[in-house]
Each structure stands twice: as structure tokens, then as C-alpha cells.
Design a protein around this motif. Sequence first.
Motif, short mmCIF file in Angstrom:
data_model
loop_
_atom_site.label_atom_id
_atom_site.label_comp_id
_atom_site.label_asym_id
_atom_site.label_seq_id
_atom_site.Cartn_x
_atom_site.Cartn_y
_atom_site.Cartn_z
N GLY A 299 67.99 74.72 131.36
CA GLY A 299 67.49 73.37 131.61
C GLY A 299 66.78 73.25 132.95
O GLY A 299 65.69 72.67 133.04
N CYS A 300 67.38 73.80 134.01
CA CYS A 300 66.77 73.72 135.33
C CYS A 300 65.54 74.63 135.43
O CYS A 300 64.60 74.33 136.16
CB CYS A 300 67.79 74.07 136.41
SG CYS A 300 69.07 72.79 136.61
N LYS A 301 65.56 75.72 134.69
CA LYS A 301 64.37 76.58 134.63
C LYS A 301 63.18 75.79 134.07
O LYS A 301 62.08 75.78 134.64
CB LYS A 301 64.66 77.79 133.76
CG LYS A 301 63.44 78.56 133.28
CD LYS A 301 63.84 79.56 132.21
CE LYS A 301 62.66 79.89 131.32
NZ LYS A 301 63.05 80.74 130.18
N GLY A 302 63.39 75.12 132.92
CA GLY A 302 62.32 74.34 132.31
C GLY A 302 61.89 73.17 133.19
O GLY A 302 60.70 72.86 133.29
N PHE A 303 62.86 72.52 133.83
CA PHE A 303 62.54 71.40 134.72
C PHE A 303 61.63 71.85 135.86
O PHE A 303 60.64 71.20 136.18
CB PHE A 303 63.82 70.79 135.29
CG PHE A 303 63.59 69.88 136.45
CD1 PHE A 303 63.11 68.59 136.26
CD2 PHE A 303 63.82 70.31 137.75
CE1 PHE A 303 62.87 67.75 137.35
CE2 PHE A 303 63.58 69.49 138.84
CZ PHE A 303 63.10 68.20 138.64
N PHE A 304 61.97 73.00 136.47
CA PHE A 304 61.19 73.48 137.61
C PHE A 304 59.75 73.81 137.18
O PHE A 304 58.79 73.47 137.87
CB PHE A 304 61.85 74.72 138.20
CG PHE A 304 61.17 75.24 139.43
CD1 PHE A 304 61.25 74.56 140.64
CD2 PHE A 304 60.45 76.43 139.39
CE1 PHE A 304 60.62 75.04 141.77
CE2 PHE A 304 59.80 76.91 140.52
CZ PHE A 304 59.90 76.22 141.72
N ARG A 305 59.60 74.44 136.01
CA ARG A 305 58.26 74.77 135.53
C ARG A 305 57.43 73.50 135.30
O ARG A 305 56.28 73.41 135.72
CB ARG A 305 58.33 75.57 134.22
CG ARG A 305 56.95 75.91 133.66
CD ARG A 305 56.97 76.47 132.26
NE ARG A 305 57.49 77.83 132.23
CZ ARG A 305 58.64 78.19 131.67
NH1 ARG A 305 59.41 77.26 131.10
NH2 ARG A 305 59.03 79.44 131.66
N ARG B 184 72.01 65.44 136.38
CA ARG B 184 70.80 66.13 136.84
C ARG B 184 69.51 65.45 136.39
O ARG B 184 68.46 65.67 136.98
CB ARG B 184 70.81 67.58 136.38
CG ARG B 184 70.80 67.77 134.88
CD ARG B 184 71.07 69.21 134.50
NE ARG B 184 71.05 69.40 133.03
CZ ARG B 184 71.45 70.52 132.43
NH1 ARG B 184 71.89 71.54 133.14
NH2 ARG B 184 71.41 70.62 131.11
N ARG B 185 69.57 64.61 135.37
CA ARG B 185 68.39 63.91 134.89
C ARG B 185 68.13 62.61 135.66
O ARG B 185 67.07 62.00 135.49
CB ARG B 185 68.52 63.58 133.40
CG ARG B 185 68.59 64.80 132.49
CD ARG B 185 68.85 64.37 131.05
NE ARG B 185 68.95 65.52 130.16
CZ ARG B 185 67.94 66.07 129.51
NH1 ARG B 185 66.74 65.54 129.64
NH2 ARG B 185 68.11 67.12 128.72
N GLN B 186 69.08 62.19 136.48
CA GLN B 186 68.97 60.87 137.11
C GLN B 186 68.00 60.84 138.28
O GLN B 186 67.36 59.83 138.54
CB GLN B 186 70.36 60.39 137.56
CG GLN B 186 71.31 60.13 136.39
CD GLN B 186 72.69 59.71 136.85
OE1 GLN B 186 72.92 59.49 138.04
NE2 GLN B 186 73.63 59.60 135.92
#
Length: 416
Positions: free
Chosen positions: A46-52, A76-78
Motif C-alpha cells: 500500500g505504501c509502495k503504491g502511495f509513494f509512486r 494512513r489514508r487520513q
Amino acid sequence: MSEEEEQQQAKTSEEEEEEEDEEPKICQVCGDQANGYHFNAMTCEGCKGFFRRAMKRPESFKCPFQRNCVITKSNRRQCQACRLQKCLSIGMRREMIMSDEAVEERRWKIKRRRLLAEPLLLSTNQELLIQELVKAHDQTFDKTCSHFAQFRPLDRWLKSKSDNSRWKQGPTQPGVKVWSLYDEGDPGSSSSSSSSTTSMGGENGSQMTRGQGGKGTVFTSLSHIDDLSTYMIQTVINYSKLISAFRDLTIEDQISLLKGGTFEIVMIRLNMLFNDKTGVWECGSLHYDIGDAFRAGFQTHLLDPVMRCHYTLRRLHLHDVEYVLMQAIALFSPDRPGVTNRDVISHHQETLAITLLTYIESKRNEEDKHLLFPKIMACLTEMRTMNEEYSKQVLQIQDIQPEVSPLILEVISQDS
């Protein structure tokens, strides 16, 4: 240290590494279970995709609180701003993000390795797809170029008396506003659209001078090349309407795909008539060279890459099926301007590409056959880079000598 002691020490190190591998990996951003190193840090998917995604956004995030939010799996979405800051603080690096093109290339390589792990054979569905595309191509591609003689004469043909006699009547190929083909009847029909056409010159269509202001024609072969281009575009439209997957799309997406892909499909079709020994397009009894396009107003910064592309593609010695699949891949391009249902179109293009790859692997025996698919895709990419320049030069020609057919102008227009 003895050899036995060295072996024992190596064994102990391997056991310690295995124990470390067995330990649960924790995402350094949110604390969720991690699945490996991404962009230089141990993170979850999830954090990998968010960073990209965050690194590709043109605008920056803003924290709605005090810019010191504690990022956890549950919240983490907030706050995207603090989550991104946490990514950067643990060492995630923007420069390690692959471009969309590189990701797509890697994805194809992985799929290809999987496909090559076992002998490839075309599936029943792939065979049926090829049959449909070949039938649509054969019904709309004038292999003998017999209809080309209906167009206004090419300037150099008029130099001989026999040609002057041949063109005395000055027949013309009508133009048509491209999307009027959808106004009546079944979108899957391949019938003639002459009832929706508008004249491009009438009785004076074969004259070599412009009727406005008494000015002579600047581009002496424009009339014939315009008729020829209009005709070939019409055949591409009829071809696309014979493909069931294309007919199932919305009219808006059909229009967007045709506007975006017609130039490339026409290029592919012309390549089937190109003689790479002479540099001439052999259209039945009629032959064309690059000088004809130049005298129609096109400039060298388009014509030079066009010629290089034709030589490169022709020297691949493609089968007709490979040409046909190549056309369909160009047609179903999900990133054309105005396309809305990108996922569906992307799925069709992927199916076509896999079918082409499977065909090459199952039908060809050359040792270097594995190089053919990437070479075909590179040719498609090269054609796409010429598309914008072609549209630009057509508009320049129209400004100087307004004889370009409504169909051509409609295809190169940006609005959908």
C-alpha cells in the motif's frame, strides 16, 4: 582457520540469514506487514503504491492538522502529507520510480517469459480473432489498387499524351465528413458511404490550377494525394466497423480511436505495398515515390522518418497476419485523446499483443524470432511519433492551398 572451520562458519551464517528471513517484515511507514524493499525502503504494498502515485502528482499535499501526524495502518489514508513525509524520512527515493513505459516493458518481459516456459500454440479464441481481423482487412484493403484510378490525376501523369487522354474526364473521389458514417444504418455495415459525401471539385476537380485569385497551384500533386488519402481513410473506417470489439465500444470512443490511429493504420497498409529495393510503393499498375508526397506539400522532417520507418518495417518480412494484428494493436490504443473506457480498450490491445507474440513464436522458425515482436512494437511507437507532425503539416498545407478534404481535416482535428 581450517577448511572445516570455514565450512562451519559459513553454515552458521546461512542459518542466521534464514532466521532473519523468517522474521516478520514491518512497513517502516505505517507498521503494516511489509513484503520487501520498495524504492530503497522496507514497506508494504500500500505504501509502495502511495509513494509512486504521490511522486507523479503535480501538486503537493497539505496536512489538515499540525504536520506531525503519527502514521499507522489504520489511519494512513487520513493525512497524505505526513504519510509522504514519513516515506521520504525513511529513505524512499523518487529517482528509483520506473517510468510508465519501463513498467509496461517489464510487464511484457515477465509475460513473455511465462509464455515461453512451454511450447506456444494459438488458442481457439486467438485463431478466431485472427480470422475476424484478416476477413475485415481483406474486405477493406484494395490489394490491386484498382480504385486508385478514380482519383484526380497525379501531376507527373499528365506529362504524357496518353495520360492526358486517360484523365480527360477528370473523375474525382468524393470526400465525406468521417463521422456521418454513423448517422444511419448498422455501425457494423461495410457498405459504401457515397450517399453521405460532398463534392471535392466536381467537373473542375482535375484541373491543375486553383480557381481563387488566379493563383497557380503551389503543390502540384496535392489533388491526387488528397483523393488517395481520403479513400484510404475511408477503408480504415470500414475496416474498424467490421471488428466486433470495436463495434461494442461507445461511438465517442470509436471516434477517438479512429482519429488517433488512422494515420498509423494507413502507414501499415501502405507498407504492404512498399518495395524496399526501389523505395517505391507499387499500387497495382500505379507507382508512387516520396517525391509525390513532397509535391503535395509535405516536408522532409516528416518524410525522412516516414521513409526510414517503411524501410525498417518492410525488412522485417512480416506475414500478412502479423500486419493485420499490428493494425489492430494500433487501433485499440487506450491512451488516445478523448478515450473514456480505457480499461476495456487496454484489455483488447493486450489480447491482440499476446496473440501477435504467440503467432510469432508458434508459426516462425527463425532463430532470432524472439526479436521480431519488440521490433514490431518499436515500429508502432515510431509511427506514433510521426502522427502529430503529420497533422501539423496537413494544417499548414491547408493554410497555403485549401484543398484538403473534410474527411482528412476531421480525422486530424483535436476535438472529439
